[in-house]
Design an enzyme around this catalytic site. Structure first.
Site, PDB file in Angstrom:
ATOM      1  N   CYS A 129     -16.649   2.796   2.530  1.00 37.48           N
ATOM      2  CA  CYS A 129     -15.660   3.340   1.592  1.00 37.48           C
ATOM      3  C   CYS A 129     -16.036   3.080   0.142  1.00 37.48           C
ATOM      4  O   CYS A 129     -15.746   3.886  -0.743  1.00 37.48           O
ATOM      5  CB  CYS A 129     -14.280   2.740   1.844  1.00 37.48           C
ATOM      6  SG  CYS A 129     -13.358   3.513   3.172  1.00 37.48           S
TER       7      CYS A 129
ATOM      8  N   GLU B 275     -13.880  -8.384   1.144  1.00 42.72           N
ATOM      9  CA  GLU B 275     -14.640  -7.137   0.949  1.00 42.72           C
ATOM     10  C   GLU B 275     -14.935  -6.922  -0.538  1.00 42.72           C
ATOM     11  O   GLU B 275     -14.696  -5.856  -1.093  1.00 42.72           O
ATOM     12  CB  GLU B 275     -13.850  -5.949   1.496  1.00 42.72           C
ATOM     13  CG  GLU B 275     -13.349  -6.153   2.923  1.00 42.72           C
ATOM     14  CD  GLU B 275     -12.448  -5.030   3.432  1.00 42.72           C
ATOM     15  OE1 GLU B 275     -12.412  -4.828   4.656  1.00 42.72           O
ATOM     16  OE2 GLU B 275     -11.782  -4.366   2.621  1.00 42.72           O
TER      17      GLU B 275
ATOM     18  N   GLU C  89     -19.266  -2.017   2.042  1.00 37.64           N
ATOM     19  CA  GLU C  89     -18.373  -1.145   2.813  1.00 37.64           C
ATOM     20  C   GLU C  89     -18.664   0.334   2.561  1.00 37.64           C
ATOM     21  O   GLU C  89     -18.889   0.750   1.421  1.00 37.64           O
ATOM     22  CB  GLU C  89     -16.914  -1.457   2.450  1.00 37.64           C
ATOM     23  CG  GLU C  89     -15.904  -0.682   3.257  1.00 37.64           C
ATOM     24  CD  GLU C  89     -14.466  -1.019   2.887  1.00 37.64           C
ATOM     25  OE1 GLU C  89     -13.586  -0.205   3.212  1.00 37.64           O
ATOM     26  OE2 GLU C  89     -14.223  -2.080   2.288  1.00 37.64           O
TER      27      GLU C  89
ATOM     28  N   CYS D 218     -10.451   3.055   7.681  1.00 42.09           N
ATOM     29  CA  CYS D 218     -10.536   3.789   6.418  1.00 42.09           C
ATOM     30  C   CYS D 218     -11.860   4.525   6.253  1.00 42.09           C
ATOM     31  O   CYS D 218     -11.924   5.586   5.637  1.00 42.09           O
ATOM     32  CB  CYS D 218     -10.319   2.834   5.248  1.00 42.09           C
ATOM     33  SG  CYS D 218     -11.309   1.328   5.332  1.00 42.09           S
ATOM     34  N   CYS D 219     -12.952   3.972   6.799  1.00 44.10           N
ATOM     35  CA  CYS D 219     -14.285   4.496   6.492  1.00 44.10           C
ATOM     36  C   CYS D 219     -14.640   5.838   7.150  1.00 44.10           C
ATOM     37  O   CYS D 219     -15.169   6.720   6.475  1.00 44.10           O
ATOM     38  CB  CYS D 219     -15.348   3.451   6.833  1.00 44.10           C
ATOM     39  SG  CYS D 219     -15.220   1.949   5.841  1.00 44.10           S
TER      40      CYS D 219
ATOM     41  N   HIS E 133       0.824  -1.225   0.000  1.00 42.40           N
ATOM     42  CA  HIS E 133       0.000   0.000   0.000  1.00 42.40           C
ATOM     43  C   HIS E 133       0.859   1.277   0.000  1.00 42.40           C
ATOM     44  O   HIS E 133       0.386   2.340   0.378  1.00 42.40           O
ATOM     45  CB  HIS E 133      -0.929   0.046   1.217  1.00 42.40           C
ATOM     46  CG  HIS E 133      -2.058  -0.938   1.176  1.00 42.40           C
ATOM     47  ND1 HIS E 133      -1.887  -2.268   1.414  1.00 42.40           N
ATOM     48  CD2 HIS E 133      -3.382  -0.757   0.941  1.00 42.40           C
ATOM     49  CE1 HIS E 133      -3.065  -2.888   1.330  1.00 42.40           C
ATOM     50  NE2 HIS E 133      -3.984  -2.009   1.038  1.00 42.40           N
TER      51      HIS E 133
ATOM     52  N   GLY F 124      -0.830  -2.756  -5.351  1.00 48.56           N
ATOM     53  CA  GLY F 124      -1.910  -3.725  -5.202  1.00 48.56           C
ATOM     54  C   GLY F 124      -3.248  -3.076  -4.924  1.00 48.56           C
ATOM     55  O   GLY F 124      -4.299  -3.695  -5.103  1.00 48.56           O
ATOM     56  N   HIS F 125      -3.242  -1.831  -4.462  1.00 49.65           N
ATOM     57  CA  HIS F 125      -4.492  -1.113  -4.183  1.00 49.65           C
ATOM     58  C   HIS F 125      -4.509   0.178  -4.983  1.00 49.65           C
ATOM     59  O   HIS F 125      -3.808   1.126  -4.663  1.00 49.65           O
ATOM     60  CB  HIS F 125      -4.600  -0.788  -2.691  1.00 49.65           C
ATOM     61  CG  HIS F 125      -5.990  -0.401  -2.262  1.00 49.65           C
ATOM     62  ND1 HIS F 125      -6.765   0.506  -2.959  1.00 49.65           N
ATOM     63  CD2 HIS F 125      -6.753  -0.794  -1.214  1.00 49.65           C
ATOM     64  CE1 HIS F 125      -7.927   0.665  -2.346  1.00 49.65           C
ATOM     65  NE2 HIS F 125      -7.949  -0.127  -1.292  1.00 49.65           N
TER      66      HIS F 125
END
Length: 655
Positions: free
Chosen positions: A345, A327, A343, A423-424, A146, A197-198
């Protein structure tokens, strides 16, 4: 069209009572609360984390930056992407300055910029886990690290903070990061022929390009998008070189390549597969880069992914992600309500995606989905007090099932204080504080009004638009347009899908026949002052799913205007699966000032079966039918559920 004919949006001030409440809540409660959490000063409990990610009751996100800056000693704590909690918070704070100047908050954010600058390496690199504990592994395990995702989130925050405050240092940190990434990644010898990867860096670099007009940043974003999936072995090769059993995040190696959108090049990907947030962040970057470069293959992929998500993989609330395992998306029409993920996000990400697609083309569907996300899927992620949050947003919940069925343990029936993977909360905060940027889109000489959020907006050439309404409770949308310089322009108003069967438009008190073009009606404006009134159909509607969706077969959902409604145990005797909606009888609607901060409440006629005894036989003849009782179901907006009793909830009801 010549440049002088183009209109530019200057400023939007939100006056909507509904949204002002949330925007003020973020300023008064959410930002201070999240700052305390990130500084390990809040008395929080993260034991209810749906993914059991919390290692203790602290965030350590600021502490990690201080260690990287040499101001403290110690090891890194949390996920490799822990820094992003800080960056999304900073971005939310930056947007809040447009409607709430706060000297104390400004002092904190300026000092935070100084801290981030001190934590940044000389070459522009900044990811505290690797700086503190694993400098030799920088960019060596991109499937899980990340690093680019983390720096992307700072770049977004840095651009937003610079635009809000003119803080040059905030922008310089972002530029140095991008320069570091540009040096390390690409197709030249000695560069890494790969990607994160993200997805996130792609959209962040596009935003940095928009702020600086530095072509290298757009080219780098384009490179990352084109490179994805070109060598499907890339992550595996890195992992082998780094040491197979040295995972940065447990379990991440087990997911297939499509989970990371890395199985094949984007132009060949047909469906929206894998981790839902990764997919939509990738789509946002694709849309931005396609718009700036004219890359038709990227644009085609955007539309392909959009259609797959919206037509086959999206819940009625706008939530996406059908399984807690990763997710992720699963397959078309697989939309379980009681084990889903949805989610927060991902809904926030869909809002970003819709906004970018509206910049590409004036298509009402993009505005419809943006509205669905704003009023349902995203907003449900935060409690009415602004201090409790949902990571997962189910459409059916039962506290007993969540407690005793491990397969449903991720479904919380009350919002949590915080999460180990947080994260949210900040993602939702940055959406709410920037919602003024989601109301209008300008195309050349056309202003598109696609969200009914009351506001006062100023454009170039002396054009101002004042929108007044009591949306989402009432459907009378009024506009007052002032046009001091007698400019001639087009004003496009979205007619939502849910009202296209019945609506009316009046201009200066005279009804006009308006033809819908791809979801919008268009009016030519050339007078000094124009008053427009759009009247939408706010009737309660019973909705059904496409009959390919097994989970909702034989069930209905209740909607009114943009809102999806839910039945809660707080208003109705459990179990909620025992009710059958009477399809022929009239529903009633009542706005209740005292309920849930002021909501419209819908009552639906229903029957329910008399509950059988726990001593009765488990299975019986079909002829042995329980007595039925005439009753009614009370429904509240989905976004407001779980703010009272900790009980059952259902969106889909038997008919």
């Amino acid at each position: 069209m010549s440049h002088n004919e183009m209109i530019q949006l200057n400023q939007v001030q939100v006056t909507s009572e509904f949204w002002q409440r949330y925007r003020n809540l973020v300023v008064k409660e959410v930002l201070p609360y999240q700052w305390e959490v990130m500084n390990d000063q809040a008395n929080i409990n993260i034991a209810d984390d749906p993914q059991n990610n919390g290692q203790d009751n602290n965030s350590h996100a600021i502490a990690n930056l201080k260690i990287a800056a040499g101001l403290k000693s110690g090891h890194h704590y949390g996920f490799p992407f822990q820094d992003t909690d800080v960056y999304k918070w900073l971005e939310a704070a930056a947007y809040s300055f447009s409607y709430h100047q706060d000297d104390n908050l400004k002092k904190m954010t300026d000092e935070l910029i100084d801290l981030i600058a001190d934590a940044q390496d000389d070459d522009g690199y900044l990811s505290t886990y690797f700086q503190i504990d694993a400098p030799e592994r920088k960019f060596k395990r991109l499937q899980q690290s990340h690093e680019l995702y983390t720096m992307g989130h700072y770049i977004e925050a840095g651009v937003a903070y610079y635009q809000a405050t003119s803080n040059q240092k905030a922008l310089q940190i972002a530029e140095r990061m991008a320069d570091c990434i540009d040096k390390n990644f690409g197709l030249k010898d000695g560069q890494i022929h790969g990607y994160d990867g993200h997805p996130e860096i792609e959209l962040a670099l596009a935003r940095l390009f928009e702020a600086t007009q530095e072509q290298r940043y757009l080219d780098l974003a384009h490179y990352f998008l084109n490179q994805r999936g070109q060598n499907p072995e890339f992550f595996d090769e890195q992992i082998k070189a780094d040491g197979v059993d040295r995972d940065l995040i447990a379990g991440m190696r087990d997911f297939p390549r499509r989970y990371y959108q890395a199985a094949e090049p984007i132009k060949d990907q047909q469906t929206a597969d894998g981790h839902a947030v990764r997919v939509v962040y990738l789509c946002i970057g694709m849309a931005m880069v396609a718009r700036h470069t004219g890359d038709q293959e990227l644009l085609a992929a955007c539309k392909r992914f959009w259609n797959d998500i919206v037509k086959r993989r999206m819940y009625i609330t706008g939530n996406i992600g059908s399984t807690t395992t990763g997710e992720a998306f699963t397959y078309d029409y697989d939309l379980p309500n009681d084990t889903m993920y949805g989610e927060t996000c991902a809904s926030v990400g869909m809002s970003f995606f819709a906004k970018e697609m509206l910049k590409i083309e004036a298509k009402g569907e993009y505005g419809d989905i943006l509205e669905k996300e704003l009023f349902n899927g995203s907003l449900s992620g935060m409690s009415l007090d602004g201090k409790h949050f949902f990571y997962v947003n189910p459409l059916e919940a039962d506290p007993t099932a969540s407690k005793l069925n491990p397969g449903k343990s991720h479904i919380l029936t009350h919002r949590a204080d915080w999460f180990g993977c947080a994260c949210c909360p900040a993602n939702l905060a940055r959406l709410i504080t920037s919602v003024d940027q989601y109301i209008y889109t300008v195309h050349d000489n056309t202003i598109l009004s696609h969200q009914f959020i009351a506001n006062e907006a100023s454009f170039s050439d002396g054009v101002t638009v004042t929108q007044t309404n009591n949306f989402p409770w009432q459907g009378d949308i009024k506009y007052h347009l002032e046009n001091a310089n007698h400019k001639t322009y087009q004003f496009g108003i979205r007619v939502p899908q849910w009202s296209q069967d019945e609506f009316s438009v009046a201009v200066n008190g005279q009804n006009v026949d308006a033809t819908i073009e791809d979801g919008f009606i268009y009016l030519t404006i050339d007078q000094d002052n124009v008053d427009i009134e759009l009247t939408l159909n706010m009737a309660t509607k019973l909705m059904r799913s496409n009959n390919r969706v097994k989970a909702n077969f034989g069930q209905v959902a209740v909607t009114r205007g943009p809102l999806v409604y839910a039945a809660e145990e707080a208003d109705n005797e459990a179990p909620l699966w025992d009710y059958h909606v009477n399809m022929k009888d009239e529903t009633t609607y009542d706005y209740q000032e005292e309920t849930l901060g002021g909501v419209g409440v819908i009552t639906v006629p229903a029957t329910r079966e008399q509950l059988e005894s726990t001593d009765d036989a488990l299975y019986k003849s079909i002829d042995d039918v329980p007595n039925k009782i005439d009753t009614q179901l009370t429904l509240v907006p989905y976004y407001s559920w779980a703010n009272r009793l900790n009980g059952q909830m259902r969106v889909w009801l038997y008919r």
